[in-house]
Design a protein around this motif. Structure first.
Motif, PDB file in Angstrom:
ATOM      1  N   PHE A  24       0.791  -1.219   0.000  1.00 21.50           N
ATOM      2  CA  PHE A  24       0.000   0.000   0.000  1.00 21.50           C
ATOM      3  C   PHE A  24       0.828   1.276   0.000  1.00 21.50           C
ATOM      4  O   PHE A  24       0.366   2.310  -0.470  1.00 21.50           O
ATOM      5  CB  PHE A  24      -0.925   0.032   1.225  1.00 21.50           C
ATOM      6  CG  PHE A  24      -1.865  -1.128   1.286  1.00 21.50           C
ATOM      7  CD1 PHE A  24      -2.916  -1.245   0.393  1.00 21.50           C
ATOM      8  CD2 PHE A  24      -1.694  -2.119   2.234  1.00 21.50           C
ATOM      9  CE1 PHE A  24      -3.783  -2.326   0.440  1.00 21.50           C
ATOM     10  CE2 PHE A  24      -2.555  -3.206   2.281  1.00 21.50           C
ATOM     11  CZ  PHE A  24      -3.597  -3.308   1.386  1.00 21.50           C
ATOM     12  N   ILE A  25       2.021   1.229   0.568  1.00 21.03           N
ATOM     13  CA  ILE A  25       2.801   2.452   0.779  1.00 21.03           C
ATOM     14  C   ILE A  25       3.957   2.509  -0.214  1.00 21.03           C
ATOM     15  O   ILE A  25       4.719   1.561  -0.347  1.00 21.03           O
ATOM     16  CB  ILE A  25       3.324   2.513   2.232  1.00 21.03           C
ATOM     17  CG1 ILE A  25       2.141   2.531   3.206  1.00 21.03           C
ATOM     18  CG2 ILE A  25       4.211   3.729   2.433  1.00 21.03           C
ATOM     19  CD1 ILE A  25       2.532   2.456   4.664  1.00 21.03           C
ATOM     20  N   ARG A  26       4.062   3.625  -0.932  1.00 20.88           N
ATOM     21  CA  ARG A  26       5.143   3.798  -1.899  1.00 20.88           C
ATOM     22  C   ARG A  26       6.459   4.080  -1.201  1.00 20.88           C
ATOM     23  O   ARG A  26       7.466   3.471  -1.482  1.00 20.88           O
ATOM     24  CB  ARG A  26       4.790   4.936  -2.859  1.00 20.88           C
ATOM     25  CG  ARG A  26       5.783   5.085  -3.991  1.00 20.88           C
ATOM     26  CD  ARG A  26       5.340   6.108  -5.007  1.00 20.88           C
ATOM     27  NE  ARG A  26       4.167   5.630  -5.738  1.00 20.88           N
ATOM     28  CZ  ARG A  26       3.062   6.333  -5.918  1.00 20.88           C
ATOM     29  NH1 ARG A  26       2.942   7.528  -5.402  1.00 20.88           N
ATOM     30  NH2 ARG A  26       2.065   5.834  -6.597  1.00 20.88           N
ATOM     31  N   ARG A  27       6.454   5.029  -0.258  1.00 21.78           N
ATOM     32  CA  ARG A  27       7.664   5.298   0.521  1.00 21.78           C
ATOM     33  C   ARG A  27       7.300   6.000   1.818  1.00 21.78           C
ATOM     34  O   ARG A  27       6.253   6.615   1.936  1.00 21.78           O
ATOM     35  CB  ARG A  27       8.675   6.111  -0.275  1.00 21.78           C
ATOM     36  CG  ARG A  27       8.324   7.540  -0.522  1.00 21.78           C
ATOM     37  CD  ARG A  27       9.426   8.218  -1.336  1.00 21.78           C
ATOM     38  NE  ARG A  27       9.156   9.625  -1.488  1.00 21.78           N
ATOM     39  CZ  ARG A  27       8.486  10.156  -2.496  1.00 21.78           C
ATOM     40  NH1 ARG A  27       8.006   9.395  -3.443  1.00 21.78           N
ATOM     41  NH2 ARG A  27       8.277  11.447  -2.553  1.00 21.78           N
ATOM     42  N   GLN A  38       6.213  10.833   7.431  1.00 16.66           N
ATOM     43  CA  GLN A  38       5.268  11.073   6.353  1.00 16.66           C
ATOM     44  C   GLN A  38       5.227   9.845   5.453  1.00 16.66           C
ATOM     45  O   GLN A  38       6.264   9.322   5.052  1.00 16.66           O
ATOM     46  CB  GLN A  38       5.724  12.293   5.556  1.00 16.66           C
ATOM     47  CG  GLN A  38       4.686  12.815   4.601  1.00 16.66           C
ATOM     48  CD  GLN A  38       5.123  14.146   3.987  1.00 16.66           C
ATOM     49  OE1 GLN A  38       6.139  14.713   4.356  1.00 16.66           O
ATOM     50  NE2 GLN A  38       4.343  14.632   3.062  1.00 16.66           N
ATOM     51  N   LYS A  39       4.006   9.388   5.156  1.00 17.47           N
ATOM     52  CA  LYS A  39       3.832   8.193   4.327  1.00 17.47           C
ATOM     53  C   LYS A  39       3.238   8.606   2.984  1.00 17.47           C
ATOM     54  O   LYS A  39       2.316   9.422   2.923  1.00 17.47           O
ATOM     55  CB  LYS A  39       2.905   7.199   5.013  1.00 17.47           C
ATOM     56  CG  LYS A  39       3.464   6.669   6.299  1.00 17.47           C
ATOM     57  CD  LYS A  39       2.470   5.779   7.010  1.00 17.47           C
ATOM     58  CE  LYS A  39       3.038   5.324   8.338  1.00 17.47           C
ATOM     59  NZ  LYS A  39       2.044   4.604   9.135  1.00 17.47           N
ATOM     60  N   PHE A  40       3.778   8.039   1.911  1.00 14.87           N
ATOM     61  CA  PHE A  40       3.252   8.278   0.572  1.00 14.87           C
ATOM     62  C   PHE A  40       2.615   6.988   0.089  1.00 14.87           C
ATOM     63  O   PHE A  40       3.293   5.982  -0.113  1.00 14.87           O
ATOM     64  CB  PHE A  40       4.382   8.708  -0.376  1.00 14.87           C
ATOM     65  CG  PHE A  40       4.990  10.026  -0.001  1.00 14.87           C
ATOM     66  CD1 PHE A  40       4.447  11.207  -0.462  1.00 14.87           C
ATOM     67  CD2 PHE A  40       6.102  10.081   0.831  1.00 14.87           C
ATOM     68  CE1 PHE A  40       5.008  12.420  -0.106  1.00 14.87           C
ATOM     69  CE2 PHE A  40       6.667  11.291   1.181  1.00 14.87           C
ATOM     70  CZ  PHE A  40       6.117  12.463   0.719  1.00 14.87           C
ATOM     71  N   PHE A  41       1.292   7.021  -0.075  1.00 13.32           N
ATOM     72  CA  PHE A  41       0.555   5.823  -0.445  1.00 13.32           C
ATOM     73  C   PHE A  41       0.481   5.668  -1.958  1.00 13.32           C
ATOM     74  O   PHE A  41       0.571   6.636  -2.711  1.00 13.32           O
ATOM     75  CB  PHE A  41      -0.859   5.876   0.135  1.00 13.32           C
ATOM     76  CG  PHE A  41      -0.896   5.724   1.622  1.00 13.32           C
ATOM     77  CD1 PHE A  41      -0.825   4.477   2.220  1.00 13.32           C
ATOM     78  CD2 PHE A  41      -1.001   6.832   2.440  1.00 13.32           C
ATOM     79  CE1 PHE A  41      -0.852   4.335   3.596  1.00 13.32           C
ATOM     80  CE2 PHE A  41      -1.027   6.700   3.820  1.00 13.32           C
ATOM     81  CZ  PHE A  41      -0.957   5.443   4.391  1.00 13.32           C
ATOM     82  N   PHE A  45      -7.277   6.906  -2.393  1.00 10.67           N
ATOM     83  CA  PHE A  45      -8.225   6.861  -1.275  1.00 10.67           C
ATOM     84  C   PHE A  45      -7.501   6.654   0.059  1.00 10.67           C
ATOM     85  O   PHE A  45      -7.952   7.144   1.086  1.00 10.67           O
ATOM     86  CB  PHE A  45      -9.304   5.795  -1.502  1.00 10.67           C
ATOM     87  CG  PHE A  45      -8.782   4.387  -1.532  1.00 10.67           C
ATOM     88  CD1 PHE A  45      -8.716   3.635  -0.375  1.00 10.67           C
ATOM     89  CD2 PHE A  45      -8.376   3.825  -2.728  1.00 10.67           C
ATOM     90  CE1 PHE A  45      -8.242   2.333  -0.393  1.00 10.67           C
ATOM     91  CE2 PHE A  45      -7.899   2.521  -2.750  1.00 10.67           C
ATOM     92  CZ  PHE A  45      -7.831   1.777  -1.593  1.00 10.67           C
ATOM     93  N   LEU A  46      -6.364   5.974   0.058  1.00 11.84           N
ATOM     94  CA  LEU A  46      -5.597   5.820   1.296  1.00 11.84           C
ATOM     95  C   LEU A  46      -4.889   7.122   1.656  1.00 11.84           C
ATOM     96  O   LEU A  46      -4.751   7.459   2.819  1.00 11.84           O
ATOM     97  CB  LEU A  46      -4.563   4.703   1.137  1.00 11.84           C
ATOM     98  CG  LEU A  46      -5.134   3.284   1.096  1.00 11.84           C
ATOM     99  CD1 LEU A  46      -4.060   2.297   0.699  1.00 11.84           C
ATOM    100  CD2 LEU A  46      -5.728   2.906   2.431  1.00 11.84           C
ATOM    101  N   ASN A  47      -4.445   7.850   0.663  1.00 12.46           N
ATOM    102  CA  ASN A  47      -3.790   9.130   0.893  1.00 12.46           C
ATOM    103  C   ASN A  47      -4.722  10.110   1.596  1.00 12.46           C
ATOM    104  O   ASN A  47      -4.351  10.783   2.524  1.00 12.46           O
ATOM    105  CB  ASN A  47      -3.346   9.722  -0.454  1.00 12.46           C
ATOM    106  CG  ASN A  47      -1.871   9.963  -0.491  1.00 12.46           C
ATOM    107  OD1 ASN A  47      -1.195  10.002   0.528  1.00 12.46           O
ATOM    108  ND2 ASN A  47      -1.357  10.155  -1.682  1.00 12.46           N
ATOM    109  N   LYS A  48      -5.961  10.167   1.145  1.00 12.77           N
ATOM    110  CA  LYS A  48      -6.938  11.089   1.739  1.00 12.77           C
ATOM    111  C   LYS A  48      -7.277  10.681   3.171  1.00 12.77           C
ATOM    112  O   LYS A  48      -7.422  11.523   4.039  1.00 12.77           O
ATOM    113  CB  LYS A  48      -8.192  11.139   0.872  1.00 12.77           C
ATOM    114  CG  LYS A  48      -7.952  11.789  -0.460  1.00 12.77           C
ATOM    115  CD  LYS A  48      -9.138  11.698  -1.358  1.00 12.77           C
ATOM    116  CE  LYS A  48      -8.783  12.217  -2.747  1.00 12.77           C
ATOM    117  NZ  LYS A  48      -9.747  11.807  -3.747  1.00 12.77           N
TER     118      LYS A  48
END
Length: 55
Positions: A24-27, A38-41, A45-48
């Motif tokens: 799910f998480i890019r970085r 800080q998580k980049f999804f 919809f997960l980012n929001k």
């Protein structure tokens, strides 16, 4: 260049993801100044959902 969204510092480092987080998480980056994480999804919809939860 990446920048901390919390304190605007450029002194950040990449955090290694666990196996299940790779789906799910890019970085993940963490600031060395204020230790804000800080998580980049990968999916919008997960980012929001994450930004609403953190604020």
């Amino acid at each position: 260049m990446n920048q901390c969204s919390h304190c605007q510092s450029y002194d950040i480092e990449r955090v290694h993801r666990k196996f299940y987080q790779r789906l799910f998480i890019r970085r993940i980056i963490q600031c060395r100044q204020c230790e804000h994480m800080q998580k980049f999804f990968k999916y919008d919809f997960l980012n929001k959902a994450d930004t609403a939860k953190n604020k």
